[in-house]
Design a protein around this motif. Structure first.
Motif, PDB file in Angstrom:
ATOM      1  N   ASN A   1       0.803  -1.218   0.000  1.00 11.17           N
ATOM      2  CA  ASN A   1       0.000   0.000   0.000  1.00 11.17           C
ATOM      3  C   ASN A   1       0.837   1.270   0.000  1.00 11.17           C
TER       4      ASN A   1
ATOM      5  N   THR B   1      -1.560  -3.949   3.547  1.00 12.79           N
ATOM      6  CA  THR B   1      -2.932  -4.279   3.925  1.00 12.79           C
ATOM      7  C   THR B   1      -3.062  -5.789   4.081  1.00 12.79           C
TER       8      THR B   1
ATOM      9  N   VAL C   1      -4.486  -2.019   8.059  1.00  8.20           N
ATOM     10  CA  VAL C   1      -3.261  -1.437   7.508  1.00  8.20           C
ATOM     11  C   VAL C   1      -2.155  -1.483   8.560  1.00  8.20           C
TER      12      VAL C   1
END
Length: 655
Positions: free
Chosen positions: A159, A171, A182
């Motif tokens: 991410n 993630t 996250v």
């Protein structure tokens, strides 16, 4: 072709079906706001003649490549390639030469993600046999590998990097299979900390480079969505996009300085425009718009340049500008094709990109801003194939049963003429909500090369043609969108070069559903059907969707039907319950590990149709999922398709 399922966050659907060096070039300059000249020149007019025939092995000798990430010293580019027959991770010098394989898998496809920002370690991703439970892997400097996201049922993804490159964001749904959390990973030790715990089922769009902000999305319906912003310092979440009426809002990224969030929205309009949200003041302004959907915009790593992609009538148009003054970047003249996949080096001294055309698969290029030189790094098309023997697509339109204009991408064999009419197939994309676009497709070119016209239909409900067109299929699957496909036959007959009695239908995923729906609900319309992992029973498919689709389950039910509340409608529109009506030859192709359209969807329709005494052929790949990534399987699938069409759709047959 672009195919997707479902309409997830509006216009940002999950890909469902996808189903490839090097003198420097220095030519007259051309603005990057245009398509790379002479992007879509038509082939010279010639008398109709048969093209030189190529085997599927020759077509699949083409190499598919994707992705681009510069090394820290800006001397090498990381990318994915299936040169070995399966996707692996490679690196190539910006000066050209032979790529160096960094992985050597013979079983599961490996896809490049990124070089580390401060050394030559590499991130890549893989799943297991196409099950889409992707893991994020590090290739260490000594060549060893480390799985950063272990677990049998874990789905993880990269991410983005922190601004200084000392950390990256990942993630994963390991805590709860339904929700994506996250984490921040230290780039040296891989120690991780939780950044955002997702208890509401939001989509995660990205994290700012300073690590403070997490951009989130909420899908209300397939055409209506919102953006939220989570502050990791205050632990508060702010709703950025309250609105009236139907409008989609999504995120395309943060700027490098972590001062601005870029969003896309069609609020009050048919098409998406680019908005800039100031993180300090909370003010939003329009940054860019076009006559079509803007589909993404991103910055170079140092913020010097910004690239915007526009879905221009089934083609991708790129605008590259200098952020200081908004002036377009001027590139040397390039061979025909669409500019795609732009990536910048650390200092923006170099820019990597791909060119892709109807007759040319993606090739990797690098541009040096200092020398103004472009170098081609790959030659993807099989050396056995003369691109002049392939065909350019044409964008065509026809009016459907109710007057709605249906745009399509049309490929016509070279030998087609009023005195030599050819068979045709209507090719339906995935979705619902995908789009057939221009660009190289080995499958399409293979069929056209062997004498079949292909009409890639963008039936109502497709992306790219405005909000009203996109929502025109809601709650109407198996009816109006299907009727568009039936009307496509009238268009094909009107060309004067298609045999109206020799038209079939084929498609993958939702396109496979449309194929089965045509065979069951309009059995007189098409001579044959080719169903590639298509939905046959909506009740089962909607009940068995992967748990990590929880964030848009409700929107999917609103789009297609609720398996409890709308059971009767879903039974009425599911081909499996009407299989006794299927009377024409059918080919079904399925991946055993498909998590989206599970194997029983194909098993049962095949079994049911066989009871009708109808010719049915069934191909199952034990090592594939939703889309076929291995060349050996692509060869077999395409070859079986052509053999099936030759058997049941060639002129002169009495089926």
């Amino acid at each position: 072709m672009r195919k997707s399922f479902p309409k997830a966050a509006p216009r940002q659907a999950l890909t469902l079906l996808g189903l490839a060096l090097a003198a420097a070039m220095a030519m007259p300059a051309q603005a990057a706001t245009q398509k790379a000249a002479p992007a879509r020149s038509e082939a010279k007019a010639t008398q109709p003649r048969p093209a030189k025939r190529y085997t599927i092995e020759q077509f699949m000798a083409t190499t598919s490549i994707s992705g681009a990430s510069f090394s820290q010293d800006e001397r090498r580019i990381l990318f994915s390639s299936n040169a070995s027959g399966i996707f692996n991770v490679y690196s190539i010098s910006v000066d050209g030469g032979e790529p160096v394989a960094l992985t050597a898998s013979k079983t599961d496809s490996h896809y490049a993600v990124s070089y580390f920002r401060n050394d030559d370690r590499v991130l890549f991703t893989r799943d297991q046999g196409g099950n889409e439970n992707n893991h994020l892997i590090v290739r260490e400097l000594d060549g060893s590998e480390r799985d950063l996201t272990p677990g049998d049922k874990v789905k993880a993804g990269f991410n983005g990097w922190s601004r200084d490159g000392d950390a990256f964001f990942v993630t994963t749904n390991e805590r709860d299979a339904r929700y994506i959390d996250v984490y921040r990973y230290d780039a040296k030790t891989y120690a991780r900390t939780l950044v955002y715990q997702n208890n509401e089922g939001n989509a995660v769009f990205g994290v700012s480079g300073d690590g403070r902000w997490v951009a989130l999305g909420k899908t209300n319906t397939t055409a209506d969505s919102d953006v939220y912003l989570y502050d990791t310092q205050s632990k508060e979440t702010k709703h950025l996009t309250p609105h009236q009426g139907v409008a989609s809002f999504s995120v395309t990224g943060f700027d490098p300085a972590s001062t601005t969030l870029l969003m896309l929205s069609n609020e009050g309009a048919e098409f998406q425009r680019l908005l800039a949200y100031d993180l300090a003041s909370g003010q939003t302004r329009e940054l860019e718009k076009a006559d079509w959907d803007i589909v993404y915009s991103s910055y170079s790593r140092d913020g010097r340049y910004r690239v915007t992609g526009i879905n221009n009538d089934a083609s991708l148009e790129l605008r590259i500008v200098q952020t200081a003054d908004g002036q377009p970047v001027t590139l040397p003249r390039l061979p025909g094709g669409e500019l795609r996949g732009v990536a910048f080096s650390r200092t923006s001294q170099r820019m990597a990109f791909y060119l892709n055309g109807d007759r040319s698969p993606s090739n990797l290029y690098v541009y040096d801003f200092g020398s103004k030189q472009v170098k081609q790094l790959s030659r993807s098309l099989s050396r056995d194939i003369d691109p002049e023997e392939l065909v350019e697509a044409r964008i065509v339109r026809f009016r459907s049963f109710d007057g709605m204009v249906i745009p399509s991408v049309y490929y016509q064999p070279k030998e087609a003429s009023p005195t030599h009419k050819v068979p045709a197939v209507v090719l339906v994309h995935g979705g619902p909500g995908g789009q057939t676009t221009r660009g190289y497709s080995a499958m399409v070119q293979y069929l056209v090369n062997h004498g079949y016209a292909v009409l890639g239909i963008n039936n109502r409900g497709s992306s790219g043609y405005g909000k009203s067109f996109f929502t025109a299929d809601d709650g109407k699957h198996g009816r109006e969108p299907l009727w568009d496909c039936i009307e496509a036959k009238t268009y094909l007959a009107s060309t004067g070069v298609i045999d109206p009695e020799r038209i079939g239908i084929m498609g993958g995923s939702y396109g496979g559903y449309m194929t089965l729906a045509a065979m069951a609900f309009r059995p007189e319309a098409f001579k044959v059907g080719v169903d590639i992992f298509g939905v046959s029973n909506w009740l089962r498919t909607l009940e068995s969707i992967p748990p990590y689709w929880e964030s848009f389950r409700k929107a999917l039910y609103l789009e297609i039907g609720d398996p409890v509340k709308d059971k009767d409608f879903l039974v009425a529109t599911s081909p499996l319950f009407h299989a006794k009506e299927i009377r024409k030859p059918l080919l079904v192709i399925q991946g055993k590990n498909d998590p989206r359209v599970i194997k029983p969807e194909s098993d049962e329709i095949v079994e049911a149709v066989k009871k009708n005494g109808v010719p049915v052929e069934y191909v199952v790949f034990d090592d594939e999922g939703h889309g076929f990534s291995k060349k050996k399987n692509q060869i077999e699938a395409n070859q079986k398709t052509l053999e099936f069409l030759d058997k049941y759709l060639k002129p002169g047959l009495k089926n």
